[in-house]
Design a protein around this motif. Structure first.
Motif, PDB file in Angstrom:
ATOM      1  N   VAL A 294       0.711  -1.131  -0.157  1.00 28.49           N
ATOM      2  CA  VAL A 294       0.269   0.176  -0.451  1.00 28.49           C
ATOM      3  C   VAL A 294       0.861   1.757   0.106  1.00 28.49           C
ATOM      4  N   SER A 295       0.650   2.478  -1.275  1.00 26.22           N
ATOM      5  CA  SER A 295       1.157   3.374  -0.511  1.00 26.22           C
ATOM      6  C   SER A 295      -0.101   4.817  -0.983  1.00 26.22           C
ATOM      7  N   VAL A 296       0.039   5.505  -0.139  1.00 30.90           N
ATOM      8  CA  VAL A 296      -0.898   6.495   0.190  1.00 30.90           C
ATOM      9  C   VAL A 296      -0.195   8.212  -0.560  1.00 30.90           C
ATOM     10  N   ILE A 297      -0.739   8.851  -1.276  1.00 33.50           N
ATOM     11  CA  ILE A 297      -1.492   9.924  -1.475  1.00 33.50           C
ATOM     12  C   ILE A 297      -1.550  10.470  -1.006  1.00 33.50           C
ATOM     13  N   GLY A 298      -0.985  12.272  -0.415  1.00 33.25           N
ATOM     14  CA  GLY A 298      -1.759  12.954   0.048  1.00 33.25           C
ATOM     15  C   GLY A 298      -1.399  14.408  -0.016  1.00 33.25           C
ATOM     16  N   MET A 299      -1.875  15.538   0.196  1.00 33.18           N
ATOM     17  CA  MET A 299      -1.503  16.863  -0.504  1.00 33.18           C
ATOM     18  C   MET A 299      -1.251  18.018   0.831  1.00 33.18           C
ATOM     19  N   GLU A 300      -1.553  17.281   2.159  1.00 33.61           N
ATOM     20  CA  GLU A 300      -1.095  17.387   2.997  1.00 33.61           C
ATOM     21  C   GLU A 300      -0.263  17.514   3.311  1.00 33.61           C
ATOM     22  N   LYS A 301       0.144  17.705   4.812  1.00 33.98           N
ATOM     23  CA  LYS A 301       1.562  17.302   5.429  1.00 33.98           C
ATOM     24  C   LYS A 301       2.115  16.237   5.642  1.00 33.98           C
ATOM     25  N   VAL A 302       0.680  16.030   7.009  1.00 36.42           N
ATOM     26  CA  VAL A 302       0.185  14.535   7.009  1.00 36.42           C
ATOM     27  C   VAL A 302      -1.297  13.975   6.823  1.00 36.42           C
ATOM     28  N   PRO A 303      -1.008  12.410   6.889  1.00 36.55           N
ATOM     29  CA  PRO A 303      -2.635  12.110   6.828  1.00 36.55           C
ATOM     30  C   PRO A 303      -3.167  13.424   8.360  1.00 36.55           C
ATOM     31  N   PHE A 304      -4.830  12.802   7.889  1.00 39.38           N
ATOM     32  CA  PHE A 304      -5.836  14.379   8.925  1.00 39.38           C
ATOM     33  C   PHE A 304      -5.307  14.838   9.335  1.00 39.38           C
ATOM     34  N   LEU A 308      -7.435  16.946  12.016  1.00 37.31           N
ATOM     35  CA  LEU A 308      -6.812  16.706  13.532  1.00 37.31           C
ATOM     36  C   LEU A 308      -5.717  17.599  14.107  1.00 37.31           C
ATOM     37  N   GLY A 309      -5.592  17.954  12.809  1.00 38.00           N
ATOM     38  CA  GLY A 309      -3.317  18.437  13.542  1.00 38.00           C
ATOM     39  C   GLY A 309      -2.649  18.064  13.064  1.00 38.00           C
ATOM     40  N   GLU A 310      -1.600  18.774  13.193  1.00 37.25           N
ATOM     41  CA  GLU A 310      -0.421  17.710  12.685  1.00 37.25           C
ATOM     42  C   GLU A 310      -0.482  17.267  13.768  1.00 37.25           C
ATOM     43  N   ARG A 311       0.098  17.305  14.723  1.00 38.87           N
ATOM     44  CA  ARG A 311       0.637  16.446  14.972  1.00 38.87           C
ATOM     45  C   ARG A 311      -0.097  14.829  16.079  1.00 38.87           C
ATOM     46  N   VAL A 312      -1.507  14.877  16.048  1.00 41.44           N
ATOM     47  CA  VAL A 312      -1.958  13.217  15.832  1.00 41.44           C
ATOM     48  C   VAL A 312      -2.118  13.355  14.712  1.00 41.44           C
ATOM     49  N   GLY A 313      -2.036  14.372  13.923  1.00 35.27           N
ATOM     50  CA  GLY A 313      -2.146  13.048  11.936  1.00 35.27           C
ATOM     51  C   GLY A 313      -0.622  12.727  12.299  1.00 35.27           C
ATOM     52  N   ALA A 314       0.298  12.870  12.697  1.00 36.43           N
ATOM     53  CA  ALA A 314       1.952  12.728  12.785  1.00 36.43           C
ATOM     54  C   ALA A 314       1.916  11.074  13.244  1.00 36.43           C
ATOM     55  N   VAL A 315       1.116  11.315  14.785  1.00 39.63           N
ATOM     56  CA  VAL A 315       0.713   9.789  15.012  1.00 39.63           C
ATOM     57  C   VAL A 315       0.240   8.755  13.990  1.00 39.63           C
ATOM     58  N   PHE A 316      -0.737   8.910  13.152  1.00 43.41           N
ATOM     59  CA  PHE A 316      -1.498   7.758  12.476  1.00 43.41           C
ATOM     60  C   PHE A 316      -0.335   7.821  11.228  1.00 43.41           C
TER      61      PHE A 316
END
Length: 544
Positions: A294-304, A308-316
């Motif tokens: 699996v590869s995921v492509i996203g426009m954001e710096k981190v998922p969600f 959810l914000g960058e800190r929480v997104g980085a956890v996921f």
């Protein structure tokens, strides 16, 4: 009927709840306003133990998992995602002893589905009719609530899908579901409630002056009240190759089965590329990683990141990376290239990362696009009386009546309404919220009263066996306050706008989000300053 002694009255204080044994089953005892009540002990959604949820002074018990709420005095459901009410049992106090009287069959069922309070037979073809366009969460729940409220006219649900209404969130939670496993109700249920289903057809036109809905098979339906609950369509991305055969969206059961078949059983791992790093994309990643690369492509710096914000997104992101999932973030998809061996199917995704002119090519055997959704209201474009908002939504009043039209309601994903929590017009795409809006429209039709809609949005997501809960709504936030450990994935995140908390997310600290949802509803939530100083919201009582 059998009567059971279930405990001592002196051991149950006001505002408390307790699960007790009754014969070979259990019931939930609650006490509010000095009165003891007994109901079923499990949530009618997915069976969570309600005793582990939260209980307010108004007599509302809220599920710890997904926020369904019930009135303990009646057993009635007050907030989705549960469909059925709880069973309610007679309680008698004799001295200090509490007795509960039950019917064994009723006790075993643990739920009370909506009942048709009237039995008009046969229907007068010229009589009162509610037409519901859309067979999803909002439309289905609106039909049920109409009957439960005693509506005696004809109810017609028009659904573009060929199957009975389904529990759509399950489509991205696991592979392996047969259609029967995710169908919300059996055909006999709709027959008993005298709800007519027209499946596999779509509305093509609405004439609000003559009150006629035209279907794509040429049929015309006359209505007295109309509920538009058409939901949303997957957002397409305008790039070359988007129409190739092995490029999928996930919205319908047919989409789900096609993706499941394409991924296969994992004997020979295929390359799955997911375009979109928000909830649909990340949930598909979660259920596919053992069977595919699996590869995921996203426009954001981190998922969600946006939600959810960058800190929480980085956890996921780390959670998924630890499972072998690869990310391409801050990236723009330029094209989907056809396979060298079969030009009718995709063979690669071409992307460009932010601030770079270099292109990266990712091999793809399967592509799933999770780029968000748009309101499914195209059939109303240029229709007299309807004014679509810029995103295609319909602006509604507080009882979900379409602005400027009589007897026409819009619910679920297409409705733009004034959210009392932040006093802004919003459109919310949550399953349980759609059900709540359907109930609100049904109440408006049957009562003819305007009742303030005060529901807190609540959603959930499963990410590699980690359950995210979220309540509230944050179209924007300027701080994320974390209590607990992000690294251990046992935390609560509080989303602040100024000194006001507008939303809360958590992992592994149930029933915190359910408690916070009630605090938000009651207007009792602590300030952002208090949360920063370490105040635990669970210590704040749920008193009206």
């Amino acid at each position: 009927m059998v009567e059971y002694n279930v405990g001592k009255a002196s051991e149950l204080n006001d505002g408390q709840m307790k699960e007790v044994t009754v014969g070979n089953s259990k019931v939930l005892l609650t006490k509010t306003g000095g009165q003891i009540y007994a109901t079923s002990h499990k949530c009618t959604h997915y069976g969570a133990p309600l005793a582990k949820g939260v209980f307010s002074s108004e007599g509302r018990v809220t599920c710890p998992w997904h926020g369904a709420c019930f009135n303990v005095k009646t057993g009635d459901i007050e907030d989705s995602p549960g469909l059925d009410n709880l069973q309610s049992f007679k309680v008698t106090t004799k001295g200090n002893d509490i007795y509960v009287e039950v019917d064994e069959a009723v006790l075993k069922s643990g739920r009370r589905p909506p009942k048709c309070k009237v039995h008009p037979s046969p229907f007068d073809e010229e009589g009162d009719t509610v037409v519901i366009i859309g067979g999803g969460a909002a439309g289905n729940t609106a039909a049920e609530k109409l009957r439960e409220n005693g509506y005696g006219g004809k109810i017609v649900i028009v659904s573009r899908e060929s199957y009975l209404p389904i529990d759509r969130p399950k489509l991205s939670k696991s592979f392996g579901y047969d259609i029967e496993k995710i169908t919300m109700r059996k055909k006999e249920f709709y027959d008993d409630l005298l709800i007519l289903l027209k499946l596999g057809v779509s509305a093509t036109e609405v004439d609000p002056t003559s009150k006629i809905v035209t279907l794509d098979n040429g049929e015309k339906l006359k209505y007295n009240s109309l509920i538009i609950a058409t939901g949303a369509d997957p957002r397409s991305i305008p790039i070359p190759g988007i129409d190739l055969k092995n490029v999928f969206n996930l919205r319908t059961y047919d989409d789900y089965k096609a993706i499941e078949k394409a991924v296969g059983n994992g004997d020979e791992k295929k390359n799955l590329v997911i375009i979109g790093s928000s909830f649909i994309g990340m949930e598909v990643s979660s259920i596919s990683y053992k069977k595919a690369n699996v590869s995921v492509i996203g426009m954001e710096k981190v998922p969600f990141g946006r939600v959810l914000g960058e800190r929480v997104g980085a956890v996921f992101q780390k959670l998924h990376e630890d499972a072998g999932i690869k990310f391409y973030l801050k990236a723009i998809v330029k094209a989907i290239e056809p396979s060298e061996t079969d030009p009718s199917i995709a063979g690669a995704v071409v992307l460009r990362e932010e601030n770079s002119q270099d292109e990266t090519k990712i091999k793809a055997d399967i592509i799933v696009v999770g780029a968000g959704v748009v309101p499914s209201t195209g059939f109303l474009k240029n229709t007299a009386g309807f004014t679509l908002e810029r995103d295609g939504s319909l602006k509604v009043t507080e009882n979900f009546k379409v602005e400027g039209l009589e007897d026409v309601y819009a619910v679920g994903d297409i409705a733009r309404f004034n959210y009392f929590g932040t006093n802004e017009y919003v459109r919310i795409e949550h399953w349980s919220f759609a059900e709540n809006t359907g109930r609100a429209a049904a109440d408006a039709i049957t009562s003819k009263k305007i009742t303030p809609f005060k529901r807190i949005p609540y959603f959930w997501s499963n990410q590699l066996n980690k359950g995210l809960r979220y309540c509230g709504y944050a179209s924007s936030f300027d701080d994320v306050i974390v209590q607990g450990s992000l690294e251990e994935m046992k935390f609560a995140a509080f989303y602040a706008r100024g000194d006001k908390i507008v939303a809360v997310a958590s992992i592994s600290v149930d029933p915190l989000v359910s408690h916070c949802s009630e605090l938000l509803r009651l207007g009792k939530f602590p300030t952002a300053t208090e949360i920063r100083n370490g105040l635990d919201p669970l210590t704040v009582p749920l008193t009206a």
